[in-house]
Structures are given as C-alpha cells and as structure tokens.
Enzyme design. Sequence first.
Site, PDB file in Angstrom:
ATOM      1  CE1 TYR A  65     -10.398 -18.136   5.114  1.00 14.02           C
ATOM      2  CE2 TYR A  65      -8.660 -19.143   6.431  1.00 14.02           C
ATOM      3  CZ  TYR A  65      -9.068 -18.495   5.279  1.00 14.02           C
ATOM      4  OH  TYR A  65      -8.158 -18.217   4.297  1.00 14.02           O
ATOM      5  CG  ASP A  94     -10.522 -16.199   1.630  1.00 11.72           C
ATOM      6  OD1 ASP A  94     -11.681 -15.751   1.721  1.00 11.72           O
ATOM      7  OD2 ASP A  94     -10.253 -17.283   1.081  1.00 11.72           O
TER       8      ASP A  94
END
EC number: 5.6.2.1
Length: 711
Positions: free
Chosen positions: A305, A104
């Site tokens: 995201y 991430d």
Amino acid sequence: MKSLILAEKPSVARDIADALQINQKRNGYFENNQYIVTWALGHLVTNATPEQYDKNLKEWRLEDLPIIPKYMKTVVIGKTSKQFKTVKALILDNKVKDIIIATDAGREGELVARLILDKVGNKKPLRRLWISSVTKKAIQQGFKNLKDGRQYNDLYYAALARSEADWIVGINATRALTTKYDAQLSLGRVQTPTIQLVNTRQQEINQFKPQQYYTLSLTVKGFDFQLESNQRYTNKETLEQIVNNLKNVDGKIKSVATKHKKSYPQSLYNLTDLQQDMYRRYKIGPKETLNTLQSLYERHKVVTYPRTDSNYLTTDMVDTMKERIQATMATTYKDQARPLMSKTFSSKMSIFNNQKVSDHHAIIPTEVRPVMSDLSNRELKLYDMIVERFLEALMSPHEYDAITVTLEVAGHTFVLKENVTTVLGFKSIRQGESITEMQQPFSEGDEVKISKTNIREHETTPPEYFNEGSLLKAMENPQNFIQLKDKKYAQTLKQTGGIGTVATRADIIDKLFNMNAIESRDGKIKVTSKGKQILELAPEELTSPLLTAQWEEKLLLIERGKYQAKTFINEMKDFTKDVVNGIKNSDRKYKHDNLTTTECPTCGKFMIKVKTKNGQMLVCQDPSCKTKKNVQRKTNARCPNCKKKLTLFGKGKEAVYRCVCGHSETQAHMDQRMKSKSSGKVSRKEMKKYMNKNEGLDNNPFKDALKNLNL
C-alpha cells in the site's frame, strides 16, 4: 443471502473477484453464489456546493458570508451517478445480507464507502477488509480475517470531520478573500501554511549574508592533516602566523587510534521518503511518483500500500520475508538477494516494530514476481528503489575501522581521519562500493617532516531553496524549518506529522503551482507575488503550520475515540466566523503586478499573465469569468538538434514549437514529423496507447498536434 463487497475502484474489484472466484460479470458488478462485488469510482458522493443549499449563493457576495449550514448535505456526483445507482440498488437488494467495505484501508477510503452507505440509508451490518496489498494471497488472507465494521466508526467520524472542516474553512475564506479584493485568491488550512513555509525559507535566503573563513592543513607523506580547533578562523592572518611558526619544525605523531564501527541501512520507505528520493535521483515530482506507485500497487501488484507514513513492519510479517525476497530475484539485485534466502530473520530486527505501525506498514515488495518488460521506465526506477531499500534493510551492517592519527607541531594539533571498510554489508548492493585498505605509514612517536602547508578560503552558504522533494519533507517536519515560541509546539508538530498527510501533500503542492502561489525556477521553489500577497491578506492564524497541526492532532484523537467530532466542527465554525470578519474589516489592498494589455475574449477585462509548472498562461482578472489561455508551455516533444524539450507557443494550426538552442518549427512541421516517425498514418489505437503512456505526459504537445491529423 449474499455479502456485498464495495471496492474503491474497478481494478480492485476485479482483483477481489479473481481472488474469490466471483466469475459472473454483470453490469457494474461481479457475482457468484456467495458474494457480489461492486465498486465506487473514487468518490461517488461529495459535499454539496453552497448553491445547492441556496441557489442565491451561486453568485459570490461578501455580505453572504460566512456560509455555515446547520446540517451538512451530500450530493451524488453527476458524472458517476450511473455507478451510484448500481451500487444503491445492490445495497438495498433483499438478497444482500451485509456489506463488506473493501475501499482503501485508510481515512479517505473509509469516507468513500461511508458517504455512499449514508446516502443510500444503509441499515445492514458492516464488515471491513483491511489489507496492505492487493495480491491474490493478501485478499484471500484478508477475507479470512474480516473485521466488524463498527471498529472503524471513529475513523469515519475523523474523515467526515476533516472533510466538513475543510469545506467550511476553505469555502468561506476563499470567497471572502476573492470578493473583498476582486481577485482569484484561495485559502485553506493546509495550503496557506505551506506557502508560508516556502516564504520563510525564501526570506532566510534573501537575508543571508555570507561570511568568509579559513582552514589550515599540513601534508605529511602524501596525507593531509587538518588543524584541530573549536573555533572557525575568520582572520587569515592568524593562520598565516601559525604557518610561520611551523617553518623548519618537525612534527611528532602523538597517537594512532583505531576504533571499529558499524553503520546501519536507512529505514524502509514511507511515501514521503520515497517521493523525496525519486525527486533527488530522477527529478520526478511527488504527484507523478504517487501515480506510478499506485500503478505498481494496483495494476502490477508488486508493492504494498502506497499511502503510508510508517518506516516499519509488523512482527507478524517475519515469515513473509523469504517469498518477498524471491520475488526480487527478477531484478538486477538477484545476486545480492540470493544469499538472503538462506538467512534467518527475527522479529527482534529493527525493521519490525508494532508500535510504529498504525494503519499501514512501510512500502516493500509483495510476493508477486514482476514481469520486468511490463514495467514502464518510471515504474522500473521506482520498483528498483523499493527493492534496493528493502534488501539493504535485511542485510548485515556495514563495518569499518575509523582511524584517527594525531600530529603535534610547535604546540599545535593536527588530525588525519580515515575510514577503512572491513565488511561491506548492506553497501554491497550499491555499485562502486568495495573493501578499502589504507596503508597509513604512521606509528605513535614517529618524527615526521611537513612537506606542504595549505590555507584554504571558504564561504558560508545560505540554506537551499525547497524543491518538490525537500518541500514534502519540510511539510512533514515543519518544526525544523520555522521558529516557534514554545518547545511544546515543536513536539505537537512532530507528533501530528506536520502539515497535511502523506496522502494529501503532493496534491497540495500541485494545487499551489496551479493557483500560481508558488513557482519553480530551475528546480527552486519560490513564492510568487500572488503568494506573498495571500500571506499578507490572510488572517495570521491561517498561515501558521502550528494551527493546522493542532487541528490534525484533534482529528487523530477523534480517530482514536478520544475527542468528539461535533466539538471539532463547532470549533471550526467559530474559527471561520473570526476569519471572515477579519477579512471583511481589513483595509489592505491587493495589487495585480502581472496585468497585461490583452483583453479577455469573454468579458473584455485585461488578462493576467501567470506562470504555471510547465509554462505561462493568461487568466482573466475577474474571478467569476474563469477564462484562460495558454501563452507557452514546456512539452515532451524533443528538439531534433539538441534533444532538449521544446516549448509550445500558441495553439491549433498557429502553434509554434521553440527550443533554447534556437530551433523553431510550426505545427504543420510537427505534424509531418509525427507522421514520418510513425511511418505514415497513425491509427487511433496507436495514438490512444501513446497518449496513455504512464511517463508523465500530462502536458503532451501531441494532444494539439495530432488532433489535426487525418486519422
């Protein structure tokens, strides 16, 4: 020679493999002639526990504190050690020339990868994939723009400093408080100020004294005019005297003013705003919202995201708006989206601001058109909210005429205010909004008769209790909810984003519920007796939102290369020593006010009854025992009579389900109901599918009920 790609999860690794045509599946990775892609399972490496430094520290003793290792150790997490071995072998493989970090794109994602690489002892060059969605197009574009991994060293140092500081402060403060007062008490640099935030609001409500006040209005030709005044009338007689003065007196329209105004759509969603709105609309908690959002991002690939604190987009995204709008044509907003396809978008629009985007931009739809039938009910609600906010932001402003009619009667001024919509603009996306017309019959200079006077009584109201949505917002902006001695402190809190981060706040609230420091009654969050005592027993510095904000400010400076991580850790060590000494020297007492006469089946001590988010539980008062028993918990099973959720008492075959309407049924009856609902026998596959539904079934009553079925 090949490049090794390290993803955070198997699902993301599969997406990368698909985007880059890495088709050869191996045990724990994918491979082609250019790339190998493997994955972590979240964290594969974590901080060592105290007993992993010294086995004598397994037992909690006040005299052993503070525990401050000279060098922090990390260990491989046991349950995921198999995958760690796979990743390690690939990193050390001679045919691997460099590592591409594809975890991430944020502080925690960087930590996941770097802890693994450090544990392995990697010496190979690093590159970084930094993307905000995991669509095929985004991944391919990201691989064309890979960054030098060294650009993210400071991000890693900040992540590591945060992790080590939380370990040092949390382990020592929790052990000190627990051993000093022989109770299961926990302290943390983020969780304790959050309890204080809830407690401060609760005190404001308890100390609030309502005051009565009065307003006066006149009715003229069916329209209500309000008395214009700079003061609040607490004396009804004053208004009654004004009414007496108005008897048999005509009024005169002094002015009719019209001002054309515009209103603009709300900002695009960041995570906190989205979590707050989901709770406000659907009473879905922050943790559930984040989990659902993660599914929309990773599994369906229809949103960007999730863990972002920005409400803006970068200017280089202007050209992507049309394909994102096209994707929303699958929703119920297609009629509002269609006209936007012919609109020209500019980087000068207010939603585009490079200075207000750090790691990730606002949450918006991707270019992937969703298959609506594949989305769960909760996913559908969440996606619709994101689409609605996104389309609104691209639409024209809402325009209206603000009409103010001023009336004078016997020396007193009354005002009528009306807004008349002229252009719906972005409000056309919402049902019930339409062009309005006001046929107000007044002109300047008109003489008018008063048909009615009305004195209304009002009462001031206290601030509202926090709910799961508003508490998130308060954590983000604590300066709006607490009194600070110096205005510069408010600025510090504002600049650092308050208590915690967008990625951690939901977990913090969840943890406070689980440790019984706070509770929710009818959606109102209150501090429990245990929570209040934690605040009384904890060092004052650790209860302050300001302190954690100052720490977060330093972490941001580390991230930007403007502060040394080593300096920060040393400060945390000194702070921890002061905290432990303060607890050791305290003469305060902790009192269990929820002690029962039920003996712990493990150690024989009396158990404590605690309220959980979904019911009640018995917990052994001895912190070292850790025995727990469910007393009651709210389930997702519905009452056959009134359809409300049933509460489960007991467990196993002795369990009973009860409803507030008076309905009650045994476990055996529930089993039978489930069988008949499923037309007899329930297959394991059907049951697994049912239990895995992403509809908030974490506390599903059928987990106990169905295990007794003969499947």
